[in-house]
Design an enzyme around this catalytic site. Structure first.
Site, PDB file in Angstrom:
ATOM      1  CD  GLU A  80      -1.441 -30.268   9.932  1.00 20.84           C
ATOM      2  OE1 GLU A  80      -2.153 -29.825   9.012  1.00 20.84           O
ATOM      3  OE2 GLU A  80      -1.140 -31.471  10.037  1.00 20.84           O
TER       4      GLU A  80
ATOM      5  CG  ASP B  74      -4.368 -33.350  10.445  1.00 17.43           C
ATOM      6  OD1 ASP B  74      -4.504 -33.583  11.664  1.00 17.43           O
ATOM      7  OD2 ASP B  74      -4.923 -32.389   9.864  1.00 17.43           O
TER       8      ASP B  74
ATOM      9  CE1 TYR C  87      -4.128  -1.543  -0.193  1.00 22.81           C
ATOM     10  CE2 TYR C  87      -3.458  -2.812   1.724  1.00 22.81           C
ATOM     11  CZ  TYR C  87      -4.335  -2.588   0.682  1.00 22.81           C
ATOM     12  OH  TYR C  87      -5.420  -3.416   0.507  1.00 22.81           O
TER      13      TYR C  87
END
Length: 361
Positions: free
Chosen positions: A194, A246, A96
């Site tokens: 995780e 996982d 920006y």
């Protein structure tokens, strides 16, 4: 650690090189490693991903090339001023801020463009974006465990114990972990986790206290700061690092980014990656042994697993056996599926047995 002056000098040297090329009557250019998958090599000696020998040139001999070098020059000026003032900004703010620059051609068209340019400057100068006082949006990654540290902040140094001085949320990892000094460590190993749900389960069950573990929340694909701090735990405190995710191909890649580095940040692999890290689970063998609740593998899961069989990071007997097993059973499971055997199963049975098997705890 690179000082503000060092980082600023490296940026100014790059700008001076542009000027010298102009003064010599040459078209300015900047040479970089080719940042494509085909130019990423697995370094067997260090165990991490690095760039190969192929290079690309950013040259002002075309309108597009000249525009890129113009944006680099404006960015160098902004970063040098920022370091002079000992301030910082986010990658989003840089995007920006470019809208306020007095040359429309120097403004960025997207944040991806400004992010890529900062990475280019890292590669060419040998500094990091943290050295430039550039930071991403907060990753929210936390540490919980028996470690006392000192963090340098713009409000002075703070001594923090990562159990006694924090709530259950833990100690939030700063953007630049190299500002941390380790004061006193009673941890036996580092457990990178995780998901936030599993991290909260381990803390609520007191796993960090019972096993003197430093629990690091990865928050999915881990941020650079998380990977850097994990590497420092291993290198400076000599702590074993294990990763708990996982049981699916995408999570195995999270492990891979911790242990071996990622393609996107290959220029920083030796700074970020921890090749000694080992995988706890969820293993495909766990899905079978504990009959965990599971979902069928999708076509994209199967393709990802087959791709990992060709990935140097996973070409070991262990990973080939686990991936072949997962393809055979056609299932994947989440960490929190262990709750099907009770809320305490993960901390009283699964992790203690798995860590003992690995010789960690």
């Amino acid at each position: 650690m690179t000082t503000n002056t060092d980082a600023r000098d490296q940026l100014i040297d790059l700008a001076a090189d542009f000027y010298d090329q102009f003064a010599a009557g040459r078209i300015p250019e900047m040479e970089l490693p080719t940042r494509t998958k085909s130019n990423i090599e697995y370094d067997e000696e260090s165990g991490v991903w690095t760039y190969g020998d192929r290079t690309s040139v950013r040259s002002a001999n075309s309108v597009n090339g000249a525009r890129k070098l113009l944006k680099a020059a404006f960015t160098i000026e902004f970063l040098a001023d920022q370091l002079d003032e000992d301030r910082s900004s986010t990658l989003r703010e840089l995007y920006y801020l470019s809208e306020s620059w007095d040359n429309d051609e120097a403004q960025f068209n997207s944040q991806d463009e400004s992010n890529d340019l900062v990475e280019d400057l890292e590669i060419v100068t040998g500094a990091t974006r943290e050295d430039f006082h550039m930071r991403p949006e907060e990753s929210g990654a936390k540490v919980m465990g028996p470690l006392r540290l000192r963090e340098q902040t713009n409000r002075g140094d703070r001594d923090i114990h990562c159990q006694l001085d924090v709530g259950q949320g833990g100690y939030q990892i700063p953007n630049n972990p190299d500002t941390i000094e380790f004061l006193e460590n009673d941890a036996e190993f580092v457990l990178c986790v995780e998901t936030g749900g599993m991290r909260d389960r381990l803390v609520e069950n007191g796993f960090d206290e019972a096993y003197d573990a430093l629990i690091v929340h990865l928050g999915g694909q881990p941020a650079r700061a998380t990977r850097r701090l994990t590497k420092r735990f291993r290198d400076e405190l000599d702590l074993p690092v294990v990763v708990f995710t996982d049981g699916d191909p995408w999570s195995y890649r999270i492990f891979g980014s911790v242990a071996y580095g990622s393609i996107k940040s290959a220029h920083l692999s030796k700074y970020l990656a921890t090749p000694e890290a080992r995988f706890v689970g969820i293993q495909p063998a766990d899905i079978v042994e504990y009959d965990l609740p599971s979902d069928p593998l999708s076509d994209s899961d199967v393709n990802a697993l087959e791709s990992e069989l060709e990935d140097p990071r996973f070409q070991t007997d262990y990973w080939e056996e686990q991936i072949e097993l997962q393809l055979d059973v056609g299932k994947k499971s989440e960490q929190q599926s262990l709750a099907s055997r009770g809320l305490d199963f993960v901390t009283e049975t699964y992790l203690p047995e798995r860590l003992e098997e690995m010789g960690v705890a």
